[in-house]
Design a protein around this motif. Sequence first.
Motif, PDB file in Angstrom:
ATOM      1  N   GLU A  48     -47.698  13.187 -11.497  1.00 25.52           N
ATOM      2  CA  GLU A  48     -46.907  13.372 -10.289  1.00 25.52           C
ATOM      3  C   GLU A  48     -47.082  12.130  -9.425  1.00 25.52           C
ATOM      4  O   GLU A  48     -48.194  11.630  -9.275  1.00 25.52           O
ATOM      5  CB  GLU A  48     -47.364  14.605  -9.516  1.00 25.52           C
ATOM      6  CG  GLU A  48     -46.583  14.826  -8.234  1.00 25.52           C
ATOM      7  CD  GLU A  48     -47.031  16.048  -7.462  1.00 25.52           C
ATOM      8  OE1 GLU A  48     -46.201  16.578  -6.713  1.00 25.52           O
ATOM      9  OE2 GLU A  48     -48.206  16.456  -7.591  1.00 25.52           O
ATOM     10  N   VAL A  49     -45.983  11.627  -8.883  1.00 24.38           N
ATOM     11  CA  VAL A  49     -46.023  10.495  -7.960  1.00 24.38           C
ATOM     12  C   VAL A  49     -45.601  11.016  -6.593  1.00 24.38           C
ATOM     13  O   VAL A  49     -44.550  11.648  -6.466  1.00 24.38           O
ATOM     14  CB  VAL A  49     -45.091   9.348  -8.409  1.00 24.38           C
ATOM     15  CG1 VAL A  49     -45.094   8.222  -7.378  1.00 24.38           C
ATOM     16  CG2 VAL A  49     -45.499   8.825  -9.781  1.00 24.38           C
ATOM     17  N   GLU A  63     -49.620  -0.811   6.832  1.00 26.27           N
ATOM     18  CA  GLU A  63     -50.363   0.365   7.278  1.00 26.27           C
ATOM     19  C   GLU A  63     -49.581   1.662   7.137  1.00 26.27           C
ATOM     20  O   GLU A  63     -50.074   2.717   7.495  1.00 26.27           O
ATOM     21  CB  GLU A  63     -50.757   0.189   8.744  1.00 26.27           C
ATOM     22  CG  GLU A  63     -51.622  -1.024   9.010  1.00 26.27           C
ATOM     23  CD  GLU A  63     -51.825  -1.258  10.501  1.00 26.27           C
ATOM     24  OE1 GLU A  63     -51.309  -0.484  11.318  1.00 26.27           O
ATOM     25  OE2 GLU A  63     -52.496  -2.232  10.839  1.00 26.27           O
ATOM     26  N   HIS A  64     -48.360   1.600   6.634  1.00 24.06           N
ATOM     27  CA  HIS A  64     -47.501   2.789   6.608  1.00 24.06           C
ATOM     28  C   HIS A  64     -47.943   3.843   5.612  1.00 24.06           C
ATOM     29  O   HIS A  64     -47.758   5.019   5.835  1.00 24.06           O
ATOM     30  CB  HIS A  64     -46.048   2.399   6.343  1.00 24.06           C
ATOM     31  CG  HIS A  64     -45.407   1.794   7.542  1.00 24.06           C
ATOM     32  ND1 HIS A  64     -44.937   2.548   8.578  1.00 24.06           N
ATOM     33  CD2 HIS A  64     -45.187   0.507   7.877  1.00 24.06           C
ATOM     34  CE1 HIS A  64     -44.433   1.756   9.508  1.00 24.06           C
ATOM     35  NE2 HIS A  64     -44.583   0.505   9.109  1.00 24.06           N
ATOM     36  N   GLY A  65     -48.487   3.462   4.492  1.00 22.03           N
ATOM     37  CA  GLY A  65     -48.912   4.421   3.486  1.00 22.03           C
ATOM     38  C   GLY A  65     -48.764   3.826   2.100  1.00 22.03           C
ATOM     39  O   GLY A  65     -48.562   2.620   1.943  1.00 22.03           O
ATOM     40  N   MET A  66     -48.855   4.693   1.080  1.00 18.69           N
ATOM     41  CA  MET A  66     -48.766   4.211  -0.294  1.00 18.69           C
ATOM     42  C   MET A  66     -48.323   5.341  -1.209  1.00 18.69           C
ATOM     43  O   MET A  66     -48.432   6.516  -0.870  1.00 18.69           O
ATOM     44  CB  MET A  66     -50.115   3.686  -0.749  1.00 18.69           C
ATOM     45  CG  MET A  66     -51.176   4.751  -0.869  1.00 18.69           C
ATOM     46  SD  MET A  66     -52.740   4.051  -1.339  1.00 18.69           S
ATOM     47  CE  MET A  66     -53.833   5.127  -0.443  1.00 18.69           C
ATOM     48  N   TYR A  67     -47.832   4.943  -2.376  1.00 17.19           N
ATOM     49  CA  TYR A  67     -47.507   5.900  -3.421  1.00 17.19           C
ATOM     50  C   TYR A  67     -48.720   6.055  -4.319  1.00 17.19           C
ATOM     51  O   TYR A  67     -49.432   5.095  -4.601  1.00 17.19           O
ATOM     52  CB  TYR A  67     -46.308   5.423  -4.248  1.00 17.19           C
ATOM     53  CG  TYR A  67     -45.002   5.625  -3.536  1.00 17.19           C
ATOM     54  CD1 TYR A  67     -44.311   6.832  -3.657  1.00 17.19           C
ATOM     55  CD2 TYR A  67     -44.471   4.637  -2.725  1.00 17.19           C
ATOM     56  CE1 TYR A  67     -43.106   7.033  -2.994  1.00 17.19           C
ATOM     57  CE2 TYR A  67     -43.272   4.831  -2.061  1.00 17.19           C
ATOM     58  CZ  TYR A  67     -42.597   6.032  -2.198  1.00 17.19           C
ATOM     59  OH  TYR A  67     -41.419   6.223  -1.545  1.00 17.19           O
ATOM     60  N   ARG A  80     -45.826  -0.629  -7.936  1.00 17.85           N
ATOM     61  CA  ARG A  80     -44.394  -0.717  -8.245  1.00 17.85           C
ATOM     62  C   ARG A  80     -44.033   0.485  -9.101  1.00 17.85           C
ATOM     63  O   ARG A  80     -44.744   0.839 -10.030  1.00 17.85           O
ATOM     64  CB  ARG A  80     -44.127  -2.019  -9.009  1.00 17.85           C
ATOM     65  CG  ARG A  80     -42.709  -2.223  -9.453  1.00 17.85           C
ATOM     66  CD  ARG A  80     -42.518  -3.577 -10.121  1.00 17.85           C
ATOM     67  NE  ARG A  80     -43.387  -3.784 -11.264  1.00 17.85           N
ATOM     68  CZ  ARG A  80     -43.027  -3.568 -12.534  1.00 17.85           C
ATOM     69  NH1 ARG A  80     -41.819  -3.141 -12.803  1.00 17.85           N
ATOM     70  NH2 ARG A  80     -43.873  -3.799 -13.524  1.00 17.85           N
ATOM     71  N   PHE A  81     -42.907   1.124  -8.778  1.00 16.92           N
ATOM     72  CA  PHE A  81     -42.424   2.259  -9.558  1.00 16.92           C
ATOM     73  C   PHE A  81     -40.906   2.160  -9.594  1.00 16.92           C
ATOM     74  O   PHE A  81     -40.236   2.432  -8.603  1.00 16.92           O
ATOM     75  CB  PHE A  81     -42.880   3.574  -8.922  1.00 16.92           C
ATOM     76  CG  PHE A  81     -42.629   4.770  -9.794  1.00 16.92           C
ATOM     77  CD1 PHE A  81     -43.260   4.897 -11.018  1.00 16.92           C
ATOM     78  CD2 PHE A  81     -41.773   5.773  -9.390  1.00 16.92           C
ATOM     79  CE1 PHE A  81     -43.037   5.994 -11.820  1.00 16.92           C
ATOM     80  CE2 PHE A  81     -41.551   6.878 -10.180  1.00 16.92           C
ATOM     81  CZ  PHE A  81     -42.188   6.995 -11.396  1.00 16.92           C
ATOM     82  N   ASP A 100     -36.967   5.979 -18.565  1.00 20.59           N
ATOM     83  CA  ASP A 100     -36.900   4.554 -18.260  1.00 20.59           C
ATOM     84  C   ASP A 100     -37.749   4.108 -17.082  1.00 20.59           C
ATOM     85  O   ASP A 100     -37.549   3.022 -16.567  1.00 20.59           O
ATOM     86  CB  ASP A 100     -35.452   4.145 -17.990  1.00 20.59           C
ATOM     87  CG  ASP A 100     -34.602   4.170 -19.234  1.00 20.59           C
ATOM     88  OD1 ASP A 100     -35.145   3.940 -20.326  1.00 20.59           O
ATOM     89  OD2 ASP A 100     -33.398   4.421 -19.116  1.00 20.59           O
ATOM     90  N   TRP A 101     -38.690   4.915 -16.620  1.00 17.13           N
ATOM     91  CA  TRP A 101     -39.487   4.540 -15.455  1.00 17.13           C
ATOM     92  C   TRP A 101     -40.695   3.694 -15.856  1.00 17.13           C
ATOM     93  O   TRP A 101     -41.304   3.920 -16.897  1.00 17.13           O
ATOM     94  CB  TRP A 101     -39.952   5.788 -14.707  1.00 17.13           C
ATOM     95  CG  TRP A 101     -38.805   6.481 -14.061  1.00 17.13           C
ATOM     96  CD1 TRP A 101     -38.060   7.495 -14.599  1.00 17.13           C
ATOM     97  CD2 TRP A 101     -38.238   6.197 -12.792  1.00 17.13           C
ATOM     98  NE1 TRP A 101     -37.068   7.856 -13.721  1.00 17.13           N
ATOM     99  CE2 TRP A 101     -37.148   7.079 -12.607  1.00 17.13           C
ATOM    100  CE3 TRP A 101     -38.539   5.285 -11.789  1.00 17.13           C
ATOM    101  CZ2 TRP A 101     -36.377   7.074 -11.451  1.00 17.13           C
ATOM    102  CZ3 TRP A 101     -37.768   5.285 -10.640  1.00 17.13           C
ATOM    103  CH2 TRP A 101     -36.704   6.165 -10.484  1.00 17.13           C
TER     104      TRP A 101
END
Length: 108
Positions: A48-49, A63-67, A80-81, A100-101
């Motif tokens: 899960e992403v 500073e906003h966040g991350m995946y 990168r996704f 294809d991801w």
Amino acid sequence: MTESRGGRNVVVGVSGAWKGEATDPERSFLGEINVSELEALPVGTSVEVTYQDSGRRVTGPGEHGMYLLRAGEHSWRVLRFTAHPSAAGQARDDRVPSGDWVAELVER
């Protein structure tokens, strides 16, 4: 498909689709690994992403966040996704399952 940059990042292939609208802060990608040489993330592993924000007002873009990509109790920061380069430029709905991801992960 799996690459390493200086021993710190790893690229894996993922099959799946986004769940929810692009504007939904609870949107997530559900799928499974289809290409990987990372021992902790073998082919067939469900993943899960999701986006994790800082939960506070921020001033800088970093500073906003991350995946994060999660598989069971393990998680990796996603640098990168994207859709595989062979699918670039094609109009498609990212809520439709695709193999294809490509995810570039920060390896711990």
